[in-house]
Design a protein around this motif. Structure first.
Motif, PDB file in Angstrom:
ATOM      1  N   TRP A 100       0.310   5.628  45.900  1.00 62.24           N
ATOM      2  CA  TRP A 100       0.708   6.858  45.228  1.00 62.24           C
ATOM      3  C   TRP A 100       1.494   6.513  43.976  1.00 62.24           C
ATOM      4  O   TRP A 100       2.421   5.702  44.026  1.00 62.24           O
ATOM      5  N   HIS A 101       1.145   7.137  42.869  1.00 62.32           N
ATOM      6  CA  HIS A 101       1.894   7.029  41.616  1.00 62.32           C
ATOM      7  C   HIS A 101       2.577   8.381  41.413  1.00 62.32           C
ATOM      8  O   HIS A 101       1.898   9.410  41.342  1.00 62.32           O
ATOM      9  N   VAL A 102       3.918   8.347  41.363  1.00 58.58           N
ATOM     10  CA  VAL A 102       4.686   9.599  41.333  1.00 58.58           C
ATOM     11  C   VAL A 102       5.776   9.550  40.274  1.00 58.58           C
ATOM     12  O   VAL A 102       6.180   8.479  39.822  1.00 58.58           O
ATOM     13  N   GLU A 103       6.229  10.735  39.893  1.00 57.62           N
ATOM     14  CA  GLU A 103       7.435  10.881  39.080  1.00 57.62           C
ATOM     15  C   GLU A 103       8.524  11.392  40.003  1.00 57.62           C
ATOM     16  O   GLU A 103       8.314  12.361  40.738  1.00 57.62           O
ATOM     17  N   ARG A 106      14.407   9.837  39.628  1.00 52.62           N
ATOM     18  CA  ARG A 106      14.935   8.541  39.188  1.00 52.62           C
ATOM     19  C   ARG A 106      13.943   7.783  38.322  1.00 52.62           C
ATOM     20  O   ARG A 106      14.149   6.611  38.031  1.00 52.62           O
ATOM     21  N   GLY A 107      12.840   8.431  37.953  1.00 55.00           N
ATOM     22  CA  GLY A 107      11.833   7.799  37.102  1.00 55.00           C
ATOM     23  C   GLY A 107      10.491   7.676  37.807  1.00 55.00           C
ATOM     24  O   GLY A 107      10.309   8.120  38.939  1.00 55.00           O
ATOM     25  N   GLU A 108       9.533   7.053  37.103  1.00 56.03           N
ATOM     26  CA  GLU A 108       8.201   6.860  37.660  1.00 56.03           C
ATOM     27  C   GLU A 108       8.189   5.655  38.585  1.00 56.03           C
ATOM     28  O   GLU A 108       8.880   4.669  38.345  1.00 56.03           O
ATOM     29  N   THR A 109       7.367   5.750  39.635  1.00 52.92           N
ATOM     30  CA  THR A 109       7.226   4.634  40.571  1.00 52.92           C
ATOM     31  C   THR A 109       5.907   4.772  41.304  1.00 52.92           C
ATOM     32  O   THR A 109       5.216   5.782  41.190  1.00 52.92           O
ATOM     33  N   SER A 110       5.564   3.748  42.041  1.00 54.36           N
ATOM     34  CA  SER A 110       4.402   3.818  42.925  1.00 54.36           C
ATOM     35  C   SER A 110       4.799   3.233  44.270  1.00 54.36           C
ATOM     36  O   SER A 110       5.727   2.431  44.362  1.00 54.36           O
ATOM     37  N   PHE A 111       4.117   3.684  45.305  1.00 56.70           N
ATOM     38  CA  PHE A 111       4.385   3.182  46.643  1.00 56.70           C
ATOM     39  C   PHE A 111       3.119   3.293  47.475  1.00 56.70           C
ATOM     40  O   PHE A 111       2.164   3.973  47.098  1.00 56.70           O
ATOM     41  N   ILE A 129       8.590  11.706  52.864  1.00 56.94           N
ATOM     42  CA  ILE A 129       7.505  10.731  52.836  1.00 56.94           C
ATOM     43  C   ILE A 129       8.130   9.342  52.899  1.00 56.94           C
ATOM     44  O   ILE A 129       9.018   9.018  52.105  1.00 56.94           O
ATOM     45  N   THR A 130       7.673   8.522  53.840  1.00 52.28           N
ATOM     46  CA  THR A 130       8.193   7.168  54.007  1.00 52.28           C
ATOM     47  C   THR A 130       7.141   6.174  53.546  1.00 52.28           C
ATOM     48  O   THR A 130       5.997   6.215  54.010  1.00 52.28           O
ATOM     49  N   ASP A 131       7.541   5.292  52.615  1.00 59.12           N
ATOM     50  CA  ASP A 131       6.579   4.314  52.100  1.00 59.12           C
ATOM     51  C   ASP A 131       6.486   3.099  53.018  1.00 59.12           C
ATOM     52  O   ASP A 131       7.165   3.016  54.045  1.00 59.12           O
ATOM     53  N   HIS A 133       7.638   0.247  52.791  1.00 57.20           N
ATOM     54  CA  HIS A 133       8.876  -0.540  52.883  1.00 57.20           C
ATOM     55  C   HIS A 133      10.003   0.229  53.579  1.00 57.20           C
ATOM     56  O   HIS A 133      11.124  -0.247  53.648  1.00 57.20           O
ATOM     57  N   GLY A 134       9.707   1.441  54.047  1.00 55.97           N
ATOM     58  CA  GLY A 134      10.715   2.234  54.746  1.00 55.97           C
ATOM     59  C   GLY A 134      11.580   3.085  53.834  1.00 55.97           C
ATOM     60  O   GLY A 134      12.543   3.685  54.289  1.00 55.97           O
ATOM     61  N   ILE A 135      11.243   3.147  52.540  1.00 56.30           N
ATOM     62  CA  ILE A 135      11.999   3.991  51.613  1.00 56.30           C
ATOM     63  C   ILE A 135      11.536   5.430  51.785  1.00 56.30           C
ATOM     64  O   ILE A 135      10.334   5.709  51.837  1.00 56.30           O
ATOM     65  N   HIS A 136      12.505   6.334  51.885  1.00 54.78           N
ATOM     66  CA  HIS A 136      12.208   7.752  52.061  1.00 54.78           C
ATOM     67  C   HIS A 136      12.182   8.444  50.713  1.00 54.78           C
ATOM     68  O   HIS A 136      13.079   8.272  49.901  1.00 54.78           O
ATOM     69  N   PHE A 137      11.144   9.249  50.502  1.00 56.04           N
ATOM     70  CA  PHE A 137      11.021  10.086  49.315  1.00 56.04           C
ATOM     71  C   PHE A 137      11.056  11.533  49.786  1.00 56.04           C
ATOM     72  O   PHE A 137      10.431  11.878  50.793  1.00 56.04           O
ATOM     73  N   LEU A 138      11.758  12.367  49.041  1.00 55.15           N
ATOM     74  CA  LEU A 138      11.895  13.770  49.396  1.00 55.15           C
ATOM     75  C   LEU A 138      11.042  14.630  48.475  1.00 55.15           C
ATOM     76  O   LEU A 138      11.042  14.431  47.262  1.00 55.15           O
ATOM     77  N   VAL A 139      10.321  15.570  49.060  1.00 52.81           N
ATOM     78  CA  VAL A 139       9.691  16.655  48.302  1.00 52.81           C
ATOM     79  C   VAL A 139      10.477  17.886  48.726  1.00 52.81           C
ATOM     80  O   VAL A 139      10.318  18.382  49.843  1.00 52.81           O
ATOM     81  N   ARG A 140      11.375  18.331  47.850  1.00 49.91           N
ATOM     82  CA  ARG A 140      12.286  19.418  48.218  1.00 49.91           C
ATOM     83  C   ARG A 140      11.529  20.718  48.504  1.00 49.91           C
ATOM     84  O   ARG A 140      11.825  21.422  49.456  1.00 49.91           O
TER      85      ARG A 140
END
Length: 157
Positions: A100-103, A106-111, A129-131, A133-140
């Motif tokens: 996934w490529h997202v904005e 904290r900026g653009e990233t992919s996971f 959403i958990t990538d 590596h275990g990093i959590h991303f929030l979709v508010r």
């Protein structure tokens, strides 16, 4: 106006939080823990000792004096890392694993999303959403995302 708290809070020379209760008992290395980090991040915060035992319950951060509130907020910020997805730019494919490529805020990233089970529905239209590596991303609020982002996300929900 803020009331005087029933405890004292400060940092030691190593940057660890030190908690002193009314009876003068001191605890080093206390950690603030949010009860509702997504829905009510400034309400329901416990200060716990190194064994996870609750030392004090804080109903609202705004009830604390500014210096204590700033210490707790700084400690929470250093411990919590949860970028908020603002837009989905591209998804490598609609089967998992996928890149996934997202904005984010904290900026653009992919996971890499390993599986659909790594997308958890939270309150209302929020998602966690958990990538890989275990990093959590929030979709508010997935309903407030742009149309293309919602369309990409719908393939996984």
């Amino acid at each position: 106006m803020n009331q005087a708290p029933i405890f004292q809070l400060k940092r030691n020379a190593f940057g660890r939080l030190i908690f002193n209760d009314q009876s003068g008992i001191s605890q080093e290395g206390v950690v603030p823990v949010r009860s509702f980090p997504i829905t009510h991040p400034d309400q329901g915060i416990a200060l716990v000792d190194s064994h996870g035992h609750e030392l004090v319950w804080i109903e609202r951060l705004t009830d604390l004096p500014d210096d204590y509130r700033q210490l707790i907020e700084a400690e929470l910020a250093s411990r919590e890392f949860m970028p908020e997805i603002k837009r989905l730019c591209k998804v490598s494919n609609f089967i998992t694993p996928s890149t996934w490529h997202v904005e984010t805020d904290r900026g653009e990233t992919s996971f890499i999303l390993k599986g659909e089970e790594d997308i958890r529905r939270l309150a209302n239209s929020s998602l966690m959403i958990t990538d890989s590596h275990g990093i959590h991303f929030l979709v508010r609020d997935r309903l407030s995302l742009d149309r293309q982002s919602r369309k990409l996300l719908d393939h996984f929900l």
